[in-house]
Design a protein around this motif. Structure first.
Motif, short mmCIF file in Angstrom:
data_model
loop_
_atom_site.label_atom_id
_atom_site.label_comp_id
_atom_site.label_asym_id
_atom_site.label_seq_id
_atom_site.Cartn_x
_atom_site.Cartn_y
_atom_site.Cartn_z
N ARG A 135 52.77 48.66 13.70
CA ARG A 135 53.60 47.48 13.42
C ARG A 135 53.62 46.49 14.59
O ARG A 135 54.32 45.47 14.52
CB ARG A 135 55.03 47.90 13.11
N ALA A 164 58.42 43.32 10.83
CA ALA A 164 58.55 44.61 10.16
C ALA A 164 59.57 45.47 10.89
O ALA A 164 59.66 45.44 12.12
CB ALA A 164 57.20 45.33 10.11
N GLU A 205 54.02 50.39 2.89
CA GLU A 205 54.07 49.74 4.20
C GLU A 205 53.93 50.74 5.33
O GLU A 205 53.16 50.54 6.27
CB GLU A 205 55.39 48.96 4.35
N TYR A 237 48.46 44.83 3.97
CA TYR A 237 49.77 45.09 4.59
C TYR A 237 50.81 44.05 4.21
O TYR A 237 51.99 44.39 4.01
CB TYR A 237 49.62 45.14 6.12
N LEU A 269 54.44 45.06 2.97
CA LEU A 269 55.64 44.74 3.74
C LEU A 269 56.63 43.97 2.88
O LEU A 269 57.84 44.23 2.92
CB LEU A 269 55.27 43.93 4.98
N LYS A 302 58.34 46.32 0.58
CA LYS A 302 59.32 47.14 1.29
C LYS A 302 60.58 46.32 1.61
O LYS A 302 61.71 46.81 1.44
CB LYS A 302 58.73 47.67 2.60
#
Length: 720
Positions: A40, A46, A171, A230, A234, A237
């Motif tokens: 990350r 994130a 994620e 990603y 993300l 999430k």
């Protein structure tokens, strides 16, 4: 000793087959939690799970290598966890050392055989110690590895090894795969270089290899793009983690008399002429401010549904309108998006309610934004009340008369804004007021020094004003107590207002030695005195707006003196204050219901049995109270003190005892404060309150005998 400025030609190519063989072995040994924390690094927005590992902010130490600074910035939990996971595997690896490595990196003979190494600040992570020592023994070697890892990560033969498997969609899984693959590459690159160096004590060991690799991968991943899948993972999430309601308080940057809550920069000049306050704009909303440039306080509440009521009392202007979020994630204008609340990270229709106060500059300007998802609807103006709104709407500005309490709005921005007690005594002298507070007029001190002593001892500053004396306690409260108000009011009609940062308040009126009214703002009982009622007439303390200001206005009406900003400034400039010897707390009877039971049951020194004390004979209660006080005196070893002995014998506080009890509330005399609390409580005219108060103090101050005392009291109540 050579310091490396760049990767020697051919070195990275020579390591490609070594790295390709080692990456699969190492990647499988890297745990998902710290791997995700590394992965990350390229996605600062994130956030890990509640108990997930989190890397720290970048810390660049003076004279440190990039590898060491980056390693330290990761934090010990990440580096130590990964060293523990990899050290056995790294130690057992068979690592070929290509000729190009041998040619580029001198062997052990280039390492000093004698050196000194000092550390301060206590133990640190094993990886940090290893890299710090490496940088001293072989300067530039960690820098070479950082550059080498970056070059290898872009090598066409290794790029496929760094891509997350296509079946991963979550994620955390993507971040972990991203971090693990790159760390495995960094370890695989560092191992042959450090084993070739063979520096005594550390080079080639797992702590050095993993430490340098972590520094290198931190530098690499902080600047590398995340995997292509990603961003969607993300977003998914963040949508799953976004739980309503959400609220936050902060500030917004104002430029050109406006701030925005928007998904991107708002271009052009919004047209506020519709409602004079706020309008929907492409990608967000814009709010018209009275302030031209700077910062304004803004609270934001994002709700599940429309609020049940429209809050009007506090605000000057309240409007409501619809806004279409294009993608979500709107933030306040030019704010740090990681610190301020964001709107939901999804598109859709919202209703926005904007509240404003202070745009005309007469009080502190601030705003509240409420948002909830709802179908589009018409604009609604719930309240119009400031002059700016009429001007912006192009309407005639009515004659808006400020309420009389507005004259005190400056108090919020003054030194008294958070907590204070303001007391005004009509017709008195400063010396008389000081003596009533329990201060000595002959012992002035610096107010500034007392304010910075932080010993919690009370003090007061006084100032002669027209018609009386102004007494101010900066963050104090003695002037709100009946034992102070009574002697003050013998010198002249007295009014006081206390407030603190927890929104606790007390407005009091006293005259001729009697406290006529004293209560929390808005919670007063029926008041018989006509002068107090006239002072309070027309003042609504039920709302939140201007409550302190209304309290000060009531004191003005009662005494005839208006507190002025200039008076407070003069008091501060004179820098004179007086220590207060606090009066003893007032003793109140225990509240009871009609049947004699405690009105507020369920607590006390005996737990649930405390309630049974209400049915114990008064003579027994009095004996329990003084038995408790005696137990504290015996434990303190002061029963031979003539003052205390007299109190225990006569069961009352003598003049000397009262003085000692008052002093026990000061920092310098607190050795026997619990003893004096027990003795003072035992003198309560109400036997039930005396027993409860004395037993409460004794359980903290009677030592091992305290529990015996409480057990005796329990036996007494259980016999009834």
């Amino acid at each position: 000793m050579e310091e490396y400025r760049e990767v020697p030609p051919g070195l990275a190519d020579a390591l490609v087959p070594v790295v390709a063989d080692l990456v699969p072995i190492l990647r499988g040994r890297i745990p998902r939690g710290p791997a995700a924390a590394l992965g990350r690094l390229g996605a600062p927005d994130a956030k890990p799970d509640v108990f997930g590992l989190l890397v720290g902010p970048l810390v660049m130490g003076h004279g440190e290598s990039a590898a060491l600074s980056r390693l330290r910035s990761l934090g010990e939990p990440v580096s130590e966890r990964l060293l523990g996971a990899l050290e056995l595997t790294v130690d057992a690896l068979t690592v070929p050392i290509p000729y190009e490595v041998e040619a580029a990196v001198p062997g052990p003979d280039e390492t000093p055989h004698a050196f000194g190494f000092g550390m301060i600040g206590g133990p640190c992570a094993e990886t940090v110690t290893a890299v710090r020592l490496l940088d001293q023994l072989r300067p530039g070697l960690s820098t070479l590895i950082v550059a080498l890892v970056e070059e290898l990560a872009g090598h066409e033969a290794l790029v496929p090894l760094l891509e997350p498997p296509s079946e991963l969609t979550g994620e955390k899984e993507l971040a972990a795969a991203h971090g693990a693959a790159h760390l495995a590459l960094a370890v695989a690159a560092a191992a042959p270089v450090l084993r070739r160096a063979g520096a005594p004590l550390l080079a080639g060991t797992s702590a050095a290899v993993v430490g340098v690799a972590l520094g290198a991968v931190s530098a690499l991943l902080s600047e590398s793009p995340m995997p292509s899948a990603y961003a969607a993972a993300l977003l998914e999430k963040r949508r799953a983690d976004y739980v309503l309601p959400v609220s936050a308080s902060g500030s917004a940057s104002v430029r050109g008399h406006r701030f925005t809550l928007a998904e991107h920069t708002v271009l052009g000049e919004p047209d506020f002429s519709g409602n004079g306050l706020a309008v929907a704009v492409p990608g967000g909303i814009a709010v018209r401010t009275g302030l031209g440039e700077g910062q304004v306080p803004v609270s934001t509440r994002i709700l599940e549904r429309a609020p049940d009521e429209v809050e009007l009392d506090w605000w000057d202007e309240v409007v409501e309108f619809s806004w279409r979020a294009e993608r979500g994630d709107a933030t306040l204008s030019e704010s740090d998006s990681r610190r301020h609340v964001r709107t939901p990270p999804w598109p859709g229709d919202f209703r926005v309610r904007v509240h404003a106060i202070g745009r005309d500059g007469e009080e502190r300007e601030r705003y509240e934004l409420m948002l909830w998802q709802a179908p589009p609807g018409p604009d609604i103006v719930h309240k119009r009340g400031d002059r700016l709104g009429y001007v912006v709407r192009g309407e005639a500005v009515p004659d808006i008369e400020a309420p009389p309490e507005a004259a005190y709005r400056w108090i919020r921005q003054s030194m008294l804004g958070e907590a204070a007690t303001v007391t005004v005594v009509g017709g008195a002298s400063p010396a008389e007021v000081l003596r009533a507070f329990g201060a000595d007029p002959a012992e002035p001190e610096s107010a500034q020094e007392l304010a910075t002593a932080y010993d919690l001892d009370p003090w007061v500053a006084v100032l002669p004003v027209e018609g009386g004396v102004l007494a101010v306690e900066f963050n104090g409260f003695q002037g709100s107590y009946r034992p102070v108000l009574e002697p003050l009011s013998r010198e002249g009609r007295t009014g006081s207002l206390f407030w603190n940062i927890n929104a606790v308040t007390r407005l009091s009126f006293a005259d001729d030695g009697d406290v006529l009214a004293s209560s929390e703002l808005g919670y007063s009982e029926e008041i018989a005195d006509p002068e107090v009622n006239r002072a309070l007439a027309g003042l609504d303390f039920g709302g939140y707006r201007d409550r302190l200001e209304k309290g000060l206005l009531a004191i003005e009406r009662y005494i005839g003196y208006r507190l002025r900003k200039e008076d407070l400034e003069r008091m501060v400039e004179e820098d004179v204050a007086y220590r207060i010897l606090p009066h003893l707390p007032e003793l109140y009877p225990e509240a009871r219901d009609a049947d004699g039971s405690r009105a507020f049951p369920g607590h006390g020194p005996l737990g649930a049995d405390t309630d049974r004390l209400a049915f114990v004979p008064e003579e027994t209660l009095r004996e329990l109270a003084w038995r408790a006080a005696s137990a504290v005196a015996e434990h303190a070893g002061v029963t031979g003190d003539p003052v205390i002995a007299e109190v225990l014998t006569e069961r009352r506080l003598s003049r000397e005892a009262k003085l000692a009890a008052r002093r026990s509330q000061l920092q310098a005399y607190r050795e026997h404060s619990w003893l004096w609390q027990a003795l003072h409580n035992a003198t309560n005219p109400d036997p039930l309150a005396a027993a409860i108060g004395a037993l409460s103090a004794a359980r903290y101050a009677a030592g091992p005998g305290g529990e015996d005392l409480l057990e005796h009291a329990r036996r007494v109540v259980r016999q009834r």
